[in-house]
Design a protein around this motif. Structure first.
Motif, PDB file in Angstrom:
ATOM      1  N   GLU A 137      55.878  -8.320 -43.088  1.00  0.00           N
ATOM      2  CA  GLU A 137      54.584  -8.887 -43.463  1.00  0.00           C
ATOM      3  C   GLU A 137      53.585  -8.877 -42.321  1.00  0.00           C
ATOM      4  OE1 GLU A 137      52.318 -10.214 -46.661  1.00  0.00           O
ATOM      5  OE2 GLU A 137      54.334  -9.376 -46.549  1.00  0.00           O
ATOM      6  N   ILE A 138      54.035  -9.137 -41.077  1.00  0.00           N
ATOM      7  CA  ILE A 138      53.079  -9.195 -39.967  1.00  0.00           C
ATOM      8  C   ILE A 138      52.494  -7.821 -39.657  1.00  0.00           C
ATOM      9  CG2 ILE A 138      54.170 -11.232 -38.943  1.00  0.00           C
ATOM     10  CD1 ILE A 138      55.390  -9.341 -36.838  1.00  0.00           C
TER      11      ILE A 138
ATOM     12  N   VAL B  98      47.420 -12.484 -43.081  1.00  0.00           N
ATOM     13  CA  VAL B  98      48.784 -12.825 -42.670  1.00  0.00           C
ATOM     14  C   VAL B  98      48.861 -14.316 -42.402  1.00  0.00           C
ATOM     15  CG1 VAL B  98      50.684 -12.319 -41.087  1.00  0.00           C
ATOM     16  CG2 VAL B  98      48.961 -10.572 -41.571  1.00  0.00           C
TER      17      VAL B  98
ATOM     18  N   ASN C 188      40.993  -7.777 -38.964  1.00  0.00           N
ATOM     19  CA  ASN C 188      42.373  -8.221 -39.114  1.00  0.00           C
ATOM     20  C   ASN C 188      43.372  -7.100 -38.828  1.00  0.00           C
ATOM     21  OD1 ASN C 188      44.270 -10.243 -39.813  1.00  0.00           O
ATOM     22  ND2 ASN C 188      44.546  -9.316 -41.819  1.00  0.00           N
TER      23      ASN C 188
ATOM     24  N   LEU D 255      45.592  -6.822 -35.642  1.00  0.00           N
ATOM     25  CA  LEU D 255      46.848  -7.553 -35.499  1.00  0.00           C
ATOM     26  C   LEU D 255      48.057  -6.628 -35.559  1.00  0.00           C
ATOM     27  CD1 LEU D 255      46.176 -10.694 -37.731  1.00  0.00           C
ATOM     28  CD2 LEU D 255      46.286 -10.609 -35.238  1.00  0.00           C
TER      29      LEU D 255
ATOM     30  N   ALA E  91      51.790  -6.966 -33.523  1.00  0.00           N
ATOM     31  CA  ALA E  91      52.905  -6.956 -34.472  1.00  0.00           C
ATOM     32  C   ALA E  91      53.841  -5.792 -34.187  1.00  0.00           C
ATOM     33  CB  ALA E  91      52.377  -6.876 -35.901  1.00  0.00           C
TER      34      ALA E  91
ATOM     35  N   VAL F 243      58.884 -14.858 -36.852  1.00  0.00           N
ATOM     36  CA  VAL F 243      59.221 -13.636 -36.117  1.00  0.00           C
ATOM     37  C   VAL F 243      59.400 -13.930 -34.624  1.00  0.00           C
ATOM     38  CG1 VAL F 243      58.335 -11.386 -35.380  1.00  0.00           C
ATOM     39  CG2 VAL F 243      58.153 -12.078 -37.770  1.00  0.00           C
TER      40      VAL F 243
ATOM     41  N   HIS G  11      59.486 -11.312 -43.152  1.00  0.00           N
ATOM     42  CA  HIS G  11      58.445 -11.761 -42.234  1.00  0.00           C
ATOM     43  C   HIS G  11      58.082 -10.662 -41.227  1.00  0.00           C
ATOM     44  CE1 HIS G  11      59.031 -15.768 -43.899  1.00  0.00           C
ATOM     45  NE2 HIS G  11      60.331 -15.603 -43.733  1.00  0.00           N
ATOM     46  N   TYR G  12      59.083  -9.901 -40.813  1.00  0.00           N
ATOM     47  CA  TYR G  12      58.809  -8.772 -39.918  1.00  0.00           C
ATOM     48  C   TYR G  12      57.922  -7.738 -40.605  1.00  0.00           C
ATOM     49  CZ  TYR G  12      62.201 -10.209 -36.363  1.00  0.00           C
ATOM     50  OH  TYR G  12      62.854 -10.884 -35.365  1.00  0.00           O
TER      51      TYR G  12
ATOM     52  N   HIS H 209      54.450 -16.629 -40.740  1.00  0.00           N
ATOM     53  CA  HIS H 209      55.172 -15.372 -40.570  1.00  0.00           C
ATOM     54  C   HIS H 209      55.333 -15.051 -39.077  1.00  0.00           C
ATOM     55  CE1 HIS H 209      55.231 -14.415 -44.795  1.00  0.00           C
ATOM     56  NE2 HIS H 209      53.909 -14.457 -44.888  1.00  0.00           N
ATOM     57  N   TRP H 210      54.267 -15.265 -38.315  1.00  0.00           N
ATOM     58  CA  TRP H 210      54.323 -15.016 -36.883  1.00  0.00           C
ATOM     59  C   TRP H 210      55.294 -15.962 -36.191  1.00  0.00           C
ATOM     60  CZ3 TRP H 210      52.143 -10.964 -34.382  1.00  0.00           C
ATOM     61  CH2 TRP H 210      51.159 -10.253 -35.057  1.00  0.00           C
TER      62      TRP H 210
ATOM     63  N   ALA I 232      50.123 -17.742 -40.855  1.00  0.00           N
ATOM     64  CA  ALA I 232      50.578 -17.992 -39.483  1.00  0.00           C
ATOM     65  C   ALA I 232      52.085 -18.188 -39.405  1.00  0.00           C
ATOM     66  CB  ALA I 232      49.862 -19.217 -38.922  1.00  0.00           C
TER      67      ALA I 232
END
Length: 294
Positions: A249-250, A260, A169, A172, A176, A268, A246-247, A264-265, A262
């Motif tokens: 968190e990713i 994470v 993970n 990612l 990001a 963003v 959200h920025y 959140h993505w 989805a």
């Protein structure tokens, strides 16, 4: 007797740009996009200028750019210890949450606050160097990215101390981080153009960034509020309204071994698309007036 290579290279690049043909001043999306493209192609210039900014800032300093890491590390340790006791959180999980949050926040806040004055601070270059306007934006984002890379040493130290379970993970972080950099470009461009025309915008943004720091889950977590139940748990949902959450968190979640969600993505990506559109619109309408406004 040996001269550093940075200065001759910088002089050569500047000379090549000065001999270039002037760009059309038509107010179209194509010319706005061409400015972004040509500015990126002049990466030798903004890479050299961004690195020079770092060296100039810490000139004659013993630790040099390591002061960036030291300052961020001390703040992360102090806030992590304090709020872990206040919220009764496990330090092994809470300190990485705070530290990585501060690292990413430093980049975001830097792009917003310094981006608001990016063209004002480069008044001399804008008037004397007929380069793409986006060169100054790329220079700023590159400099902030260098700060972020310095601060990543803190994350590596925390990995060595707490040894969190990081899986695949963590990969990612790469897309990001690319999204964060892309957002840094449009944020600096948009706020830079607006603040150059309206000088009151820059101090206003500075105050809003300070307020946003406390409204964003950096020194606190949404899980802490949710576990309390009742109205407090419902109010934790208000953090979802803040796009900066959200920025963070990713990027932060993969770096501290968390999943994470989805959505959140999706948020963003939507904010990135809207922001890029607004920045291109601002460039299309006002980028040729920046040299007069500064």
């Amino acid at each position: 007797m040996n001269e550093p290579r940075k200065q001759p290279d910088l002089a050569r690049i500047t000379a090549e740009i000065n001999t270039g043909a002037p760009e059309s001043r038509s107010e179209t999306f194509r010319t706005a996009w061409n400015d972004l493209r040509k500015g990126f192609q002049q990466r030798e210039l903004w890479l050299a200028l961004g690195w020079q900014d770092i060296k100039q800032r810490y000139r004659r300093s013993t630790l040099g750019p390591l002061w960036i890491t030291v300052a961020t590390g001390v703040m992360a340790l102090a806030l992590g210890l304090l709020y872990s006791m206040l919220f009764q959180q496990d330090l092994r999980q809470f300190l990485p949450h705070v530290a990585v949050g501060l690292i990413i926040w430093g980049f975001i806040a830097g792009c917003i606050k310094e981006g608001a004055e990016v063209f004002i601070a480069n008044e001399g270059l804008i008037k004397q160097l007929p380069s793409a306007l986006s060169v100054h934006v790329y220079r700023l984002v590159w400099k902030q990215f260098l700060f972020l890379l310095h601060n990543l040493v803190i994350w590596l130290v925390l990995l060595a101390i707490f040894r969190p379970a990081l899986g695949w993970n963590v990969l990612l972080v790469v897309p990001a981080m690319a999204l964060i950099l892309l957002n840094g470009v449009w944020v600096s461009m948009l706020f830079g153009i607006i603040s150059t025309r309206f000088r009151d915008v820059a101090p206003l943004l500075d105050s809003l960034v300070q307020l946003a720091f406390y409204m964003t889950p950096i020194v606190w977590t949404t899980k802490t509020l949710e576990t309390q139940g009742g109205e407090v748990a419902q109010r934790a949902k208000l953090a979802e309204i803040n796009p900066l959450y959200h920025y963070l968190e990713i990027v932060r979640a993969p770096m501290i071994g968390e999943e994470v969600a989805a959505y959140h993505w999706f948020i963003v990506l939507a904010c990135t698309a809207v922001g890029l559109l607004l920045a291109v619109l601002a460039m299309r309408k006002w980028r040729f007036r920046v040299s007069y406004w500064v």
